[in-house]
Design a protein around this motif. Structure first.
Motif, PDB file in Angstrom:
ATOM      1  N   GLU A  94       0.907  -1.229  -0.078  1.00 16.22           N
ATOM      2  CA  GLU A  94       0.098  -0.011   0.133  1.00 16.22           C
ATOM      3  C   GLU A  94       0.866   1.194   0.127  1.00 16.22           C
ATOM      4  O   GLU A  94       0.683   2.277  -0.476  1.00 16.22           O
ATOM      5  N   ASP A 118      -0.283  -4.514   3.584  1.00 10.54           N
ATOM      6  CA  ASP A 118      -0.570  -2.806   3.987  1.00 10.54           C
ATOM      7  C   ASP A 118       0.346  -3.288   5.530  1.00 10.54           C
ATOM      8  O   ASP A 118       0.337  -3.728   6.229  1.00 10.54           O
ATOM      9  N   ASP A 121      -1.214  -0.495   8.999  1.00  9.98           N
ATOM     10  CA  ASP A 121      -2.611   0.182   8.823  1.00  9.98           C
ATOM     11  C   ASP A 121      -3.093   0.810  10.216  1.00  9.98           C
ATOM     12  O   ASP A 121      -2.666   0.682  11.217  1.00  9.98           O
ATOM     13  N   ARG A 277      -8.663   0.084   0.591  1.00  9.49           N
ATOM     14  CA  ARG A 277      -8.164  -0.745  -0.703  1.00  9.49           C
ATOM     15  C   ARG A 277      -8.534  -2.089  -0.739  1.00  9.49           C
ATOM     16  O   ARG A 277      -8.475  -2.904   0.216  1.00  9.49           O
ATOM     17  N   GLU A 281      -6.436  -4.485   1.833  1.00 10.03           N
ATOM     18  CA  GLU A 281      -7.069  -4.250   3.219  1.00 10.03           C
ATOM     19  C   GLU A 281      -8.311  -5.148   3.124  1.00 10.03           C
ATOM     20  O   GLU A 281      -8.772  -5.953   4.088  1.00 10.03           O
TER      21      GLU A 281
HETATM   22 MG    MG Z   1      -4.294   0.837   5.189  1.00 10.71          MG
END
Ligand code: MG
Ligand code: AHM
Length: 339
Positions: A94, A118, A121, A277, A281
């Motif tokens: 990400e 990710d 996050d 996303r 995610e």
């Molecule tokens: Mg994230």
């Protein structure tokens, strides 16, 4: 039970290796690399308050958001662990604009796996000592092994995931993952640096009573979401439900899976596809949710069946107890019919 009697994540990975047909141990090594990277990130997240690593790195990522220093660090840690151990042929993050091709093995590109990640996050929560997480999703490449990876290796539907999971850096640090045979959670004993199986076969409780959404955006929500929220707040039967929103998807999901609830990040007025996303995610969380007896939807369609068209694609996200997600979908459909 003493720690000696508990199963470690390392032992668990080896025990489950045979679940994969023709397993060569490559997948086990990949999970071990994620396990190792998560411990390094955990160490850095824990010392964030004292080291000079809190705050913005002064860069913006592909989404135009400011990157926190720890985002950058976590990204580097995972990419280094995965690429140096030669366990994947490609990584998409990400935090990076494009995917990375990894030439591993003496003949190059021999691994069959790609990872989408990710790395940190919910990173806006770091400065205020609130839980953050890492989310990962693993696929088999679809292009010819031995050649450089291509975009299509990453643009796969969620149903094709081989494994997915998250690490929550919370009051304790846990790694929770699925390979399609249920969801298992492991808690890190920080004194030994070892993850132990603490939450075998995690399932959403039959009924959920928590809803998690950023209600500050209420005026911008689709009418279906507004109506569902009113339903959650209504005094009837087991309602009103409880509102809990940390603003860290991993932590909100983790709590809802244990206690029963729904997480919603819908589309809103100036963001028709919401914020989260699909690849980094929503798909991994959707895989975990389904494996734990829950459901994940964009309000109308199953998340894991959405066709990805770009790496950083976003989608509205409704995820949690099956019954709650289906109720929310019902409100979304009524709204469309009225339009
Ligand atoms: Mg994230
Ligand atoms: P990030 O990947 O930039 O950290 O954004 C994702 C996070 C989720 O963890 C969280 O649920 C959501 O953004 C919170 O967004 P908001 O502050 O708009 O409610």
């Amino acid at each position: 039970m003493s720690e000696n009697a508990l199963q470690t994540l390392g032992e668990f990975i080896i025990d489950k290796q045979d679940d994969f047909q023709y397993s060569t141990g490559e997948f086990s090594r990949l999970l071990s690399a994620i396990r190792l990277a998560s411990k390094v990130v955990n160490r850095d997240v824990n010392k964030a308050g004292i080291a000079d690593i809190v705050g913005h790195a002064g860069m913006t990522n592909i989404q135009g958001e400011q990157q926190q220093k720890l985002d950058v660090l976590a990204n580097d840690i995972f990419i280094t662990a995965l690429s140096q151990r030669e366990v994947v042929c490609g990584i998409a993050s990400e935090e990076s604009d494009d995917f990375i091709d990894i030439k591993c093995g003496p003949n190059g590109h021999l691994s069959k796996y790609v990872v989408l990640i990710d790395p940190l996050d919910g990173s806006s929560n770091i400065d205020v000592n609130v839980s953050v997480g890492t989310i990962f999703s693993i696929y088999r490449r679809v292009t010819e092994p031995g050649t450089p990876v291509q975009l299509e290796d990453f643009l796969q539907k969620g149903v094709d995931q081989v494994a997915a999971g998250y690490v929550v850096y919370g009051s304790s640090t846990m790694i929770v993952y699925t390979t399609g045979n249920g969801v298992n959670g492991f808690t890190l004993d920080p004194s030994l640096g070892t993850y132990y199986l603490s939450h075998p076969n995690m399932r959403f409780p039959e009924k959920g009573k928590i809803y998690s959404i950023n209600e500050g955006n209420y005026s911008k929500f689709p009418q279906g979401v507004k109506n569902y929220l009113k339903y959650c707040q209504m005094m009837e039967g087991d309602r009103p439900y409880t509102s809990r929103y940390i603003g860290s998807l991993v932590s909100d999901f983790h709590r809802n899976m244990i206690k029963g609830g729904i997480y919603i990040y819908p589309s809103y007025a100036n963001a028709p596809t919401g914020k989260l996303r699909l690849l980094y995610e929503c798909n991994p969380m959707a895989f975990l949710a389904e494996q734990a007896g829950g459901k994940a939807s964009d309000g109308f369609n199953r998340i894991m069946e959405l066709e990805p068209t770009e790496l950083h694609q976003r989608t509205p996200f409704f995820c949690g107890n099956t019954e709650m997600v289906e109720k929310a979908e019902e409100f979304m459909r009524i709204d469309v019919v009225k339009d």
